[in-house]
Design an enzyme around this catalytic site. Sequence first.
Site, PDB file in Angstrom:
ATOM      1  N   HIS A   1     -47.889  26.997   1.793  1.00  0.00           N
ATOM      2  CA  HIS A   1     -47.193  25.827   1.262  1.00  0.00           C
ATOM      3  C   HIS A   1     -47.074  26.005  -0.245  1.00  0.00           C
ATOM      4  O   HIS A   1     -47.524  25.180  -1.027  1.00  0.00           O
ATOM      5  CB  HIS A   1     -47.928  24.532   1.628  1.00  0.00           C
ATOM      6  CG  HIS A   1     -47.013  23.533   2.270  1.00  0.00           C
ATOM      7  ND1 HIS A   1     -47.076  22.189   2.056  1.00  0.00           N
ATOM      8  CD2 HIS A   1     -45.970  23.711   3.117  1.00  0.00           C
ATOM      9  CE1 HIS A   1     -46.132  21.576   2.751  1.00  0.00           C
ATOM     10  NE2 HIS A   1     -45.454  22.477   3.409  1.00  0.00           N
TER      11      HIS A   1
ATOM     12  N   HIS B   1     -37.723  30.936   5.850  1.00  0.00           N
ATOM     13  CA  HIS B   1     -38.925  30.197   6.232  1.00  0.00           C
ATOM     14  C   HIS B   1     -39.010  29.998   7.752  1.00  0.00           C
ATOM     15  O   HIS B   1     -40.073  30.092   8.339  1.00  0.00           O
ATOM     16  CB  HIS B   1     -38.934  28.856   5.517  1.00  0.00           C
ATOM     17  CG  HIS B   1     -40.263  28.175   5.536  1.00  0.00           C
ATOM     18  ND1 HIS B   1     -41.307  28.593   4.762  1.00  0.00           N
ATOM     19  CD2 HIS B   1     -40.714  27.118   6.244  1.00  0.00           C
ATOM     20  CE1 HIS B   1     -42.355  27.812   4.981  1.00  0.00           C
ATOM     21  NE2 HIS B   1     -42.022  26.914   5.887  1.00  0.00           N
TER      22      HIS B   1
END
Lengths: 746, 227
Positions: A91, A44
């Site tokens: 997300h 990430h």
Amino acid sequence: MEHLETLLSQVAMSEEEYGRLVDMLDREPTEVELGMTGALWSEHCGYKHSKPLFHHFPTTGPHVLTEAGAENAGAIDIGDGWVVVFKIESHNHPSALEPYEGAATGVGGILRDIFAMGMRPVALLNSLRFGPLTEAHNRTLLRGVVSGIGGYGNCVGVPTVGGEIQMHTSYSGNPLVNAMCVGVGLKTNLLSAVAEGEGNPIVLVGADTGRDGIHGATFASVELDEDSASRRPAVQVGHPFLEKLLMEACVGLAEDHSDWIVGLQDLGAAGLTSSAVEAADRGNSGIDIDVTLVPRRAENMTAYEVMLSESQERMLVIPHRKYLKEVIEYFKSWEINATEIGIVTSNGQVTIRENDTVVASMPVNIMTNPPMYTNDTAIDPVVELLALENLSLEPDIDPLITTDILFDLLQSENLSSRRWVYQQYDHQVLNNTVLKPGGDAAVIRIKGLKQGLAVSTDCNGRAVYLNPQVGAALAVAEAARNVIATGARPVAVTDCLNFGNPEKNEVAYQLEKSIIGLSDASRAFETPVISGNASLYNETPGGQIMPTPTIGMLGVISDAASRLTISPKIGNRIFLIGGSVEQSASTLAASEFQWTRTGRIAGSLSIDLKLARETGDLILLMHDEGLLSAAHDVGDGGIAVALIEMSFASGYGFRANALDLGERLDAALFGEGPSRFLVATDKPDLLISLTDGYSIPVTELGEVEATQNFSFGPIDVDLGEAYTRWNLGLDRIIGQDFTDDGNGDF
Amino acid sequence: MRAAVIVFPGTWSDSDTVWALERCGFKADKIWHRTSDLTGYDLVVLPGGFSYGDYLRCGAIARFSPVMGAVRMHAENGGLLIGICNGFQILCEAGILPGVLMRNSSLQFRCKDTYLISETFDSAFTSGLDRNRTYQIPMSHGEGRYVASSADLEMLEQNDQIAFRYASQSGEVSPEANPNGSIANIAGIFNSQKNVLGMMPHPERACEMLLGSEDGNRIWESVLSQA
């Protein structure tokens, strides 16, 4: 450290990576060092599986102001001293567990990326994927995500102007929530997220720090499994009111006091760790932070927890030392806390203290240089066969059922009106929205400028699954067409690479080929990829998601007041530009027609990028010449759906000319051959003469009439009936969970 | 004329309101909620937004804001006061207007165009409006369902205090045209002196044809014509 295995699994670091870290440090890391490094080395934050492929992207252009990936978002110079910044971000995993807060904080995070650059957020968009809405759980996720996006965006007062939603079985349990934000401002106010200048204070601004979201970056970098629900504490909770204050304060700081500060940085994934370390990395500096100075909202937090908390609505400000007092007072005037938590150093070290104890001390460049992996790639043999299927061997449709097929498509979960969704978003606040949701792209004006911005998000995951390289190129081309159909010229791309586990060969193949296709198409349209985000490990026990490299396209229209809608006027002639009505059966590959009718994805996809670009340029020329009353991209559902959508928008009927539909009725009506536009004009002769000399197909389809009848080929329907099916499609699918919503309010 | 546009923490229609007012010819200032003096202003606007986040009941905290004493004083002295969306909610919470704004009957936030009719033309805000047409003005709220006691409702109807009702594009006041379940399709009301107007739809957004409508300007022009 006795519990090394536990620690490594918490930060999703492999034993090999740990060994590498020990080698680089020449010692064992402390617990805090391991936590911080693990977070920064996660997919990430560190992009360790995707970055080695980023060299394919075209990232530069005459108007690009930022180096790709160097700042929180990409910046484009649009002239007259103005800058546009934009970025899309995922997300996904938080939204799978906690749809409202997951989606809400996704919006919050992308907003901070934009105002960290000193620019005012002026538009939000989103790209959403869910499993089929026939399943109650997916409807619950959709409702939660939509209200979360609205709950946050509506409260902060930034309009949500556009987006897209597609449903497919592969997203069941792993929905995609990609949020995009566009900001504008004067070039002179553009800020950098840099920490430099020895002795300058590091000031933490906004919310107090709690235990929420610890290991969020890690959670985003592993597959979802049965135990994922226990990760719910890794999901953060949004506080949009505080974000609104932070946004106003930060934009005001950039506008009025940019001389006070060196850098401004948001806190996102991996919280204070990534924020401070990345800022130091940009400045070739070091940082020295005392965690006891960080204001807390939970008791007895350890240094590890403080450094890895992902509490929302926090920013890091690096002021010049002499303006520290002014900066703190300034934020106080906005009723926001600002606290000095450390200083910038020149030693290139990350130093974290807890009172007098040093709990971490290691070089910045170890943390910011994760190992990079180039995975072996292999095409999934099943997909390889699907992509070779010859669709012309399938029987064509009976002309008698074409109306039924059109109705099925119009009321389907993928093609019905998205009104149920966008009505829940404030899409008008700021008084700039000159083209509202419901058309091809949204258009916003910029007060004080003649120019406007057109923005769109797109991706057909099914096409990318079938052929990653062509599918990703199709996504760019579709996004470009959406922007062009409003009269705007595409200028830049942001991408959100949603894929499965890249350590699996077939996913690595999808990722690499998609990036190549995306890059090819971006070159064809001269739209550099100026920002983006990778979300890998989108897998559940049920399998991988459709590879979904979502494209966010920015276009600039020279005069916002000249924007085109999809709504034609009575008497307009409608032309098809960029392709013929007759289409081969292969244009049904990965189409809505194919998916709705057969539940399969098969066939051979292709795109001629030169034709795509030239057709786009021709449409813009027609617009510049004042020939167009309306324009619409031919996309999902083919010509039949695109044409009737124009009738829905105008409320007028359409009568088609006698047309040669060729050998394949299904492909002519519902094929999704790329590069095609529908345009409406009241100057058909001028339009035809303009196209002389181009080798771009142009066909007059028919005329817009003051009737309630829509006809095209064998399709002949009452517009009102078709409209009702399309307009209420999503309400009917979602409304089955409610007996009565109180009134007849649509 | 001078207009004060009050800014609470969380207000977001302040800039839009200033934009619309100035286009019509007002001199408009943004006033931070800590101010306690509004002398010199002909018109005070409580604009839309989520004051203090509105995590509690909308407007429930804003009514305690320092500026609200001056707002009340301005209205009691006969000054013109309009609350739009969150501003309407605040006026109801503060008891300056009767009734309350509840969750929309759809239980969802709604952003869309509405069509309003006015039935009351002897106010500064509506004097220039036309009985025979509808006004296209967008709404954007989650809690806009106007509810009042039957006594309050009777008073509003009898004293001609209902400023706007939701109608169809052609002007029919019907359940289908009611976007949030408001009682009697009420979109806006006056106080008994009609110097205070509260309305849920956003006239400041209907200020340019480029944005879809300029019908909101008719309200500001009515006010200006009083000068």
